[in-house]
Design a protein around this motif. Structure first.
Motif, PDB file in Angstrom:
ATOM      1  N   GLY A 199      -2.517  -3.898  11.087  1.00  0.00           N
ATOM      2  CA  GLY A 199      -3.624  -3.079  10.574  1.00  0.00           C
ATOM      3  C   GLY A 199      -4.328  -2.250  11.622  1.00  0.00           C
ATOM      4  O   GLY A 199      -3.840  -2.058  12.726  1.00  0.00           O
TER       5      GLY A 199
ATOM      6  N   ASN B 122       0.815  -1.227   0.000  1.00  0.00           N
ATOM      7  CA  ASN B 122       0.000   0.000   0.000  1.00  0.00           C
ATOM      8  C   ASN B 122       0.845   1.272   0.000  1.00  0.00           C
ATOM      9  O   ASN B 122       0.470   2.270  -0.598  1.00  0.00           O
ATOM     10  CB  ASN B 122      -0.995  -0.007   1.164  1.00  0.00           C
ATOM     11  CG  ASN B 122      -0.326  -0.156   2.506  1.00  0.00           C
ATOM     12  OD1 ASN B 122       0.775  -0.705   2.609  1.00  0.00           O
ATOM     13  ND2 ASN B 122      -0.963   0.337   3.534  1.00  0.00           N
TER      14      ASN B 122
ATOM     15  N   GLN C 159      -6.800   2.005   1.565  1.00  0.00           N
ATOM     16  CA  GLN C 159      -5.820   0.941   1.836  1.00  0.00           C
ATOM     17  C   GLN C 159      -4.656   1.493   2.647  1.00  0.00           C
ATOM     18  O   GLN C 159      -3.496   1.472   2.219  1.00  0.00           O
ATOM     19  CB  GLN C 159      -5.323   0.345   0.527  1.00  0.00           C
ATOM     20  CG  GLN C 159      -6.437  -0.156  -0.374  1.00  0.00           C
ATOM     21  CD  GLN C 159      -5.974  -0.349  -1.799  1.00  0.00           C
ATOM     22  OE1 GLN C 159      -5.957  -1.453  -2.287  1.00  0.00           O
ATOM     23  NE2 GLN C 159      -5.583   0.710  -2.474  1.00  0.00           N
TER      24      GLN C 159
ATOM     25  N   CYS D 114      -3.168   1.629   6.735  1.00  0.00           N
ATOM     26  CA  CYS D 114      -3.363   1.026   8.061  1.00  0.00           C
ATOM     27  C   CYS D 114      -4.026   2.020   9.009  1.00  0.00           C
ATOM     28  O   CYS D 114      -4.778   1.643   9.894  1.00  0.00           O
ATOM     29  CB  CYS D 114      -2.037   0.545   8.616  1.00  0.00           C
ATOM     30  SG  CYS D 114      -0.727   1.739   8.439  1.00  0.00           S
TER      31      CYS D 114
ATOM     32  N   GLN E 179      -7.629  -7.804  -3.664  1.00  0.00           N
ATOM     33  CA  GLN E 179      -8.123  -6.753  -2.765  1.00  0.00           C
ATOM     34  C   GLN E 179      -9.505  -6.269  -3.223  1.00  0.00           C
ATOM     35  O   GLN E 179     -10.389  -5.998  -2.413  1.00  0.00           O
ATOM     36  CB  GLN E 179      -7.108  -5.602  -2.738  1.00  0.00           C
ATOM     37  CG  GLN E 179      -7.228  -4.695  -1.544  1.00  0.00           C
ATOM     38  CD  GLN E 179      -7.081  -5.416  -0.211  1.00  0.00           C
ATOM     39  OE1 GLN E 179      -6.385  -6.415  -0.098  1.00  0.00           O
ATOM     40  NE2 GLN E 179      -7.766  -4.924   0.808  1.00  0.00           N
TER      41      GLN E 179
ATOM     42  N   PHE F 203      -9.841  -2.575   4.329  1.00  0.00           N
ATOM     43  CA  PHE F 203      -8.754  -2.060   3.490  1.00  0.00           C
ATOM     44  C   PHE F 203      -9.268  -1.677   2.105  1.00  0.00           C
ATOM     45  O   PHE F 203      -8.748  -2.088   1.071  1.00  0.00           O
ATOM     46  CB  PHE F 203      -7.617  -3.082   3.386  1.00  0.00           C
ATOM     47  CG  PHE F 203      -6.275  -2.513   3.741  1.00  0.00           C
ATOM     48  CD1 PHE F 203      -6.074  -1.847   4.941  1.00  0.00           C
ATOM     49  CD2 PHE F 203      -5.186  -2.633   2.861  1.00  0.00           C
ATOM     50  CE1 PHE F 203      -4.834  -1.328   5.268  1.00  0.00           C
ATOM     51  CE2 PHE F 203      -3.942  -2.110   3.177  1.00  0.00           C
ATOM     52  CZ  PHE F 203      -3.773  -1.462   4.385  1.00  0.00           C
TER      53      PHE F 203
ATOM     54  N   GLU G 270     -10.821  -5.241   9.438  1.00  0.00           N
ATOM     55  CA  GLU G 270     -10.178  -4.323   8.501  1.00  0.00           C
ATOM     56  C   GLU G 270     -10.548  -4.700   7.071  1.00  0.00           C
ATOM     57  O   GLU G 270     -10.245  -5.805   6.620  1.00  0.00           O
ATOM     58  CB  GLU G 270      -8.657  -4.382   8.673  1.00  0.00           C
ATOM     59  CG  GLU G 270      -7.940  -3.391   7.787  1.00  0.00           C
ATOM     60  CD  GLU G 270      -6.433  -3.375   8.014  1.00  0.00           C
ATOM     61  OE1 GLU G 270      -5.900  -2.332   8.375  1.00  0.00           O
ATOM     62  OE2 GLU G 270      -5.806  -4.420   7.825  1.00  0.00           O
TER      63      GLU G 270
END
Ligand code: TXE
Length: 486
Positions: free
Chosen positions: A257, A158, A287, A289, A335, A387, A385
């Motif tokens: 995360g 990311n 995306q 953390c 993703q 993301f 999470e």
């Protein structure tokens, strides 16, 4: 093809070992895709265990020379590296964007951040010193900070450039040598950065082995010649790395995360809070953390705030990163599918989203920024999470409830509050279990401020002076000089 001092960008897609760009031992390569089209961008050497072995041998051979180098000389090399990265900012920004899908402006800012890490830690290289500790008269006691030795940096997709800078720069500054394992989804920008800077370093001080997690990452972190590990990534992989590190008692830090709460009170500057709420869940297509993926709205402002938020989100442009939109595509098909699965979970849990909820009807991994309202904090979309650009809105009645909801999650990376009430903001900062608290600005702080998690968000701290602790060990020297002096 851009030319660098030792070759072209194409060569950078090999493995950097002992100052040479080489193919994988197996000769294999793997494809890297443009998330804006889903098409292949290029192919990269597929490192495996033997390639990791070569990198470790090179690092071990380089370690002593780098550790003993005069600190001013080491500092100077890091300043030169920072300048080289700045000189290549355009290419770095572009390759970061092409590979990750993030907007070009964000890619540029990550390229600048990468350079800035090297400047910051260049300035620290000659200031890593210990203490003198008073004991009784017959002793002289002092501490020194020594490097760990051979260190491994396993980096995610990311923010490949910024994580490259934030892990490699403090490692080198403190006298460690490095083996970097970029993420298989987006390995290009760390490889180009390495190509830009490698001729400023003695051979073997920086080695970069692209490859997959199980094929290149695992043999690296499991190796007993590795003296320190820095990892940014998922919780399951963080646990695997901690287990491998435990086997050899290798010091390590884990930046995992988050499911970070962004809490808005009625007394906040609402324009500012709306702007930051949008940024918090859409930057890098969610995306990140430290994304603000749970928005906690006070019941008195809920309706007005949500209307304004939806208006803002409606006006965002979603397009190829290279065209510098507000929001780019997700990084990979995997993703993209994960986000779609979670949006379906959200539909079942909270009903139809108030905005977004669909993939864009075009090639590439584009997904609309999506907001679920009426979310209960127990729901999966509030706890896990995702993301991706998906926001869960939760309503609260008072400060105590807001703090309870904020803390009611396994993660603890960051937390934010928007209020004009200083006491309330500071109470929040004391009561919420997170490694960083943002007050009236999401993503506040910088490379100078320590960053890392509470709870399942990991341990150890990157950025700032704290990173020095992660890459050094303290030696105490205690001399008995006697009392019977001549
Ligand atoms: O992460 P992994 P993935 C979260 C986010 C995302 C999820 C999965 O929720 O959807 O993780 O992403 C290397 N030994 N984050 O699967 O597996 C891998 O090759 C050594 C949050 O991509 O953690 C890559 O270089 N290394 C996060 C790196 O670990 C291993 C950023 C990260 O991959 C390995 C990324 C192993 N056994 C994902 N297995 C953040 N904190 O910002 C994998 N790797």
């Amino acid at each position: 093809m851009t030319e660098y001092s030792q070759g072209s960008v194409a060569d950078a897609y090999d493995i950097l070992v002992d100052g040479e760009w080489v193919s994988a031992d197996s000769g294999e390569r793997f494809a890297v895709y443009d998330p804006s089209t889903g098409e292949e961008l290029t192919q990269v050497a597929r490192g495996r265990e033997t390639d990791i072995e070569h990198a470790i041998e090179a690092a071990v051979a380089a370690e002593d020379g780098w550790r003993r180098m005069a600190v001013d000389e080491r500092s100077q090399l890091l300043y030169e590296i920072a300048q080289a990265l700045r000189d290549h900012e355009d290419e770095l920004a572009e390759i970061e964007t092409l590979d990750t899908g993030k907007p070009l402006g964000t890619g540029r800012s990550h390229a600048q951040t990468c350079a800035r890490y090297f400047e910051y830690y260049a300035g620290i290289a000659d200031k890593v010193y210990g203490d003198s500790i008073p004991l009784s008269d017959e002793y002289v006691d002092f501490t020194v900070r020594e490097p760990l030795g051979v260190t491994a940096q396993v980096i995610p997709w990311n923010g490949p450039l910024s994580v490259f800078g934030r892990s490699v720069a403090p490692a080198l500054a403190t006298g460690n040598v490095c083996i970097v394992k970029p993420a298989e989804q987006a390995p290009l920008s760390p490889l180009v950065a390495a190509r830009v800077i490698d001729d400023h370093l003695p051979d073997g001080v920086l080695n970069v082995v692209p490859g997959f997690g199980t094929e290149a990452g695992a043999p690296l972190v499991e190796h007993d010649a590795v003296d320190g590990i820095g990892f940014t990534g998922s919780v399951p992989t963080g646990k695997a790395i901690a287990t491998a590190a435990a086997e050899n008692l290798t010091p390590h830090y884990l930046e995992l995360g988050g499911k970070s709460p962004n809490v808005v009170f009625p007394d906040a500057d609402l324009d500012n809070a709306v702007e930051n709420a949008v940024k918090g869940f859409t930057a890098v297509t969610g995306q990140v953390c430290s994304a603000g993926s749970r928005l906690l709205l006070h019941e008195d402002i809920h309706d007005e705030f949500l209307d304004r938020l939806v208006d803002e989100v409606d006006s965002l442009t979603v397009d190829s990163g290279i065209d510098d939109p507000d929001v780019g595509p997700l990084v990979s098909e995997e993703q993209f599918e994960k986000v779609q699965r979670y949006v379906e979970v959200g539909r079942k849990e909270a009903g139809e989203p108030v905005v977004g909820g669909s993939a864009l009807d075009r090639p590439g991994y584009f997904f609309e920024p999506t907001i679920f309202d009426g979310v209960d904090n127990d729901m999966r979309i509030a706890q896990e999470e995702i993301f991706g650009p998906v926001l869960s809105v939760i309503t609260f009645a008072d400060e105590q409830e807001a703090i309870e909801i904020a803390n009611d999650v396994d993660y603890g990376l960051v937390a934010g509050i928007f209020t004009e009430n200083v006491q309330r903001a500071l109470r929040f900062s004391k009561e919420v279990a997170a490694g960083q608290i943002y007050i009236n600005e999401w993503f506040a702080g910088g490379i100078e401020t320590p960053f890392g998690g509470y709870k399942d968000s990991g341990y150890g701290r990157e950025k700032g002076l704290e990173a020095i602790d992660e890459y050094t060990q303290v030696k105490n020297v205690c001399a008995n000089i006697g009392t019977d002096w001549p």
